[in-house]
Design an enzyme around this catalytic site. Sequence first.
Site, PDB file in Angstrom:
ATOM      1  N   ASP A  60      10.824  14.119   9.666  1.00  0.00           N
ATOM      2  CA  ASP A  60      10.373  13.703   8.465  1.00  0.00           C
ATOM      3  C   ASP A  60       8.777  14.039   8.140  1.00  0.00           C
ATOM      4  O   ASP A  60       8.097  13.182   7.510  1.00  0.00           O
ATOM      5  CB  ASP A  60      10.502  12.300   7.877  1.00  0.00           C
ATOM      6  CG  ASP A  60      10.603  12.171   6.476  1.00  0.00           C
ATOM      7  OD1 ASP A  60      10.594  13.101   5.534  1.00  0.00           O
ATOM      8  OD2 ASP A  60      10.344  11.024   5.912  1.00  0.00           O
ATOM      9  N   LYS A  67       5.493  -2.447   8.111  1.00  0.00           N
ATOM     10  CA  LYS A  67       6.631  -1.741   7.641  1.00  0.00           C
ATOM     11  C   LYS A  67       7.753  -2.370   7.520  1.00  0.00           C
ATOM     12  O   LYS A  67       8.185  -2.842   8.385  1.00  0.00           O
ATOM     13  CB  LYS A  67       6.889  -0.246   8.088  1.00  0.00           C
ATOM     14  CG  LYS A  67       7.923   0.434   7.607  1.00  0.00           C
ATOM     15  CD  LYS A  67       8.000   1.909   7.966  1.00  0.00           C
ATOM     16  CE  LYS A  67       6.733   2.599   7.325  1.00  0.00           C
ATOM     17  NZ  LYS A  67       6.965   4.219   7.559  1.00  0.00           N
ATOM     18  N   ILE A 100       0.773  -1.217  -0.032  1.00  0.00           N
ATOM     19  CA  ILE A 100      -0.061  -0.024   0.091  1.00  0.00           C
ATOM     20  C   ILE A 100       0.929   1.215   0.041  1.00  0.00           C
ATOM     21  O   ILE A 100       0.412   2.374   0.081  1.00  0.00           O
ATOM     22  CB  ILE A 100      -0.963  -0.077   1.243  1.00  0.00           C
ATOM     23  CG1 ILE A 100      -0.012  -0.042   2.525  1.00  0.00           C
ATOM     24  CG2 ILE A 100      -1.754  -0.897   1.058  1.00  0.00           C
ATOM     25  CD1 ILE A 100      -1.050   0.191   3.837  1.00  0.00           C
ATOM     26  N   GLY A 101       1.911   1.286   0.034  1.00  0.00           N
ATOM     27  CA  GLY A 101       3.096   2.274   0.096  1.00  0.00           C
ATOM     28  C   GLY A 101       4.577   1.744   0.007  1.00  0.00           C
ATOM     29  O   GLY A 101       4.829   0.570   0.239  1.00  0.00           O
ATOM     30  N   GLY A 102       5.339   3.028   0.003  1.00  0.00           N
ATOM     31  CA  GLY A 102       6.820   2.667   0.223  1.00  0.00           C
ATOM     32  C   GLY A 102       7.479   3.982   0.262  1.00  0.00           C
ATOM     33  O   GLY A 102       6.812   5.030  -0.140  1.00  0.00           O
ATOM     34  N   GLY A 128      11.688   5.807   1.071  1.00  0.00           N
ATOM     35  CA  GLY A 128      13.299   5.655   0.717  1.00  0.00           C
ATOM     36  C   GLY A 128      13.872   4.596   1.398  1.00  0.00           C
ATOM     37  O   GLY A 128      14.741   4.137   1.155  1.00  0.00           O
ATOM     38  N   MET A 129      13.411   4.247   2.770  1.00  0.00           N
ATOM     39  CA  MET A 129      13.800   3.209   3.570  1.00  0.00           C
ATOM     40  C   MET A 129      13.058   2.014   3.764  1.00  0.00           C
ATOM     41  O   MET A 129      13.481   0.958   4.241  1.00  0.00           O
ATOM     42  CB  MET A 129      14.073   3.884   4.857  1.00  0.00           C
ATOM     43  CG  MET A 129      15.427   4.933   4.910  1.00  0.00           C
ATOM     44  SD  MET A 129      15.622   5.522   6.389  1.00  0.00           S
ATOM     45  CE  MET A 129      13.698   6.414   6.804  1.00  0.00           C
TER      46      MET A 129
END
Length: 721
Positions: free
Chosen positions: A133, A39, A16-18, A20-21
């Site tokens: 962030d 995650k 469902i997402g992503g 940089g890490m």
Amino acid sequence: MIGHELGGRYEILEQIGGGGMALVYKAHDVLLNRHVAVKVLRQQFVNDEEFIRRFRREAQSAASLSHPNVVSIYDVGQEDETHYIVMEYVEGHNLNEIILERAPLQAQEAVHIALQICDALEHAHHNQIIHRDIKPHNILIGKNNRVKVTDFGIARAVTSSTITQTGSVVGSVHYFSPEHAKGVNAGEKSDLYSLGIVLYQMLTGRLPFLGESPISVALKHLQENFEEPRKVNPHIPQSLENVILRSMRKNPDERYASAEEMIEDLDSCLLPERMHEDKLEFADDAEVTRVMPAIRPGMETAAVPTSTMKTDMMQTRHGEQPLESREPRQSEKPAKKKWVKPVVTIGVTLLIIALLLVGFFYLVNKLDTEEVEVPYVVNEIQERAEAMLEESGLQVARPVTYEENPDVEPGIVLRQSKEGMRVKVGSIIELVVSSGPDMELMENFVDQSYESARASLIALGVDGERITMDEVFSEEVEAGIVVSQSLTAGEEFNPAEVTVSFEVSKGPQPFDMPSLIGKSQSEAVNEIRQKGLVINTDTGITSKPSYKPQGEVLEQFPYNPGDSVTRGAEVTLSVSSGLPEDALEYTFNIPISPTEVNGTSEIRIEFSDARGDNQDFGKRRINSMQNFPVKLVLDPRTEALVSVYRDEIFIRTYHVTYDAARSGTAVAEPIESNPPPVVEPPPVEEPPPVEETPPVIGTPEDPPPAVEENGDGEDGDQDEQ
């Protein structure tokens, strides 16, 4: 990863997402039977021991946060080389998607979101957790409009070896604070700077700093000023712009001292008494490059750099001459003449005497000036008031002061100076004139929701009872969206008196659902499209066996014929796929002759079978015996009926059963012609019988009774009877 079960408990369903890490997956917690977000750390970071150690420590710190605006951390684990964090699954959208879809947002909505983010940061900072962030991608908006901040504690785990990766930067440079861009340790105020950028983007629909590369963007954070929000979106209240200006100061000392202080400012910035406050002004940053003035004659000494002065002093101490002493001496100027000084002294003395005389005569003139009564001009129109003062020999102070007053019409004098006094002719009188009520500019609410438009007007001070709506049908605009407004965008209005009406869409106009049953599939589909309806994408068109012709519509749902529907409604059809397996097709032959031999007759046949009642076989004219093949479809539970009409006279009905047709014993008896009529001779007429004279009863001596000719007597009447 999809389909894998982490920790023997979390079944990965979809990505469902992503970032940089890490990559984020939707998963099912089989133990607690709920959806969670997992995650998973990217593989390129799994061999960095320092990163892994900080990742675990910061993930555990983030798990210690418990706040309604922070995504809850449920679990942290490792399986082989896979490091993962299990957190709360929020069903909805992230703030970046909302900004892309409908920015700029209304001030009320943007403040509502920013307050919840700031509340989450205040809780985190209180627990010594710095986000580092903050960006719209990490702000989740649930279906209940609850704001959730995610990714706490992960950005802080970045090491010098993981700041960048191929083609991307960990985190987003567009939301970096200046100290973050410098690479120094970023604290709580860095989060507030990033929140200011998020608020800027919500209200303007754009980022404050853009560049061709991450480095160029980072340099702009350090060196350049951003375009002020109100220049991009004039509808932003000044008080709200002040919040952005303060939170985005390059000098951390000039920002909010804490998230709690920023919450207090956000909470009150849309109050009526603050919305038009003065713009915040800040002293220039010490690091801003300044333009030095050019060196002019006579300024050489002041303009000599300190380093040069020190060099000259050192050279003198060592017995060397300074630079100036080593240059050749110019010839000395000739001595001034002796008469110059007395002449100057006398000139200055005469000038002073002249000025004293002018001042004396001016003072005498002022003392002798005529005095006048200052006319009372309060409540007069400005032009009339100025004329009255000028007629009295007075002057009006310029510029005239204007003051907002909702109770006094524009242009009326509110106050005046020196009221009821006698003053010298030519004196200056100050006037304060009403500019009327505080006027606002009407926004363009078309294509926005009515509720949002109503909330915006109420926030400006408009009474909710003077905001009305008229619902209209619209084929293009969805229900609840403003179609038109009574005041045009940009028009001035008085919030205390204005009445605003909106035309609000209530969606397409409904109509009666047509009957599709009995039509062919193609006819039904064409009619659905002509009416603006659509075939349901999930169920579509289903089929099932029936005694109706193949392709004929059997059922329609969820809307029956006559139900109220609107354009765009989804319809499902059920059509016949042909006869059931136990159906029997049988041809029943009926031999029929005309009514009379060698005559002509019209034959009509009707039949009822499993397909329906009173079906018309057709008509045919015959002049001899002919066979009529009637094709029947038989159901094991019913029988077929075939009725024959000759010259529109019913002849007979045949009963054809399923078993008889199956065994072949269902045979029709022929219908013959009627036999010719038998001609009989006419009957012989017999003579009428002769009536016998009745015997006379009585003696011969008795005479017969007398009969009256006119029939008036009693006996005559009886004879007639």
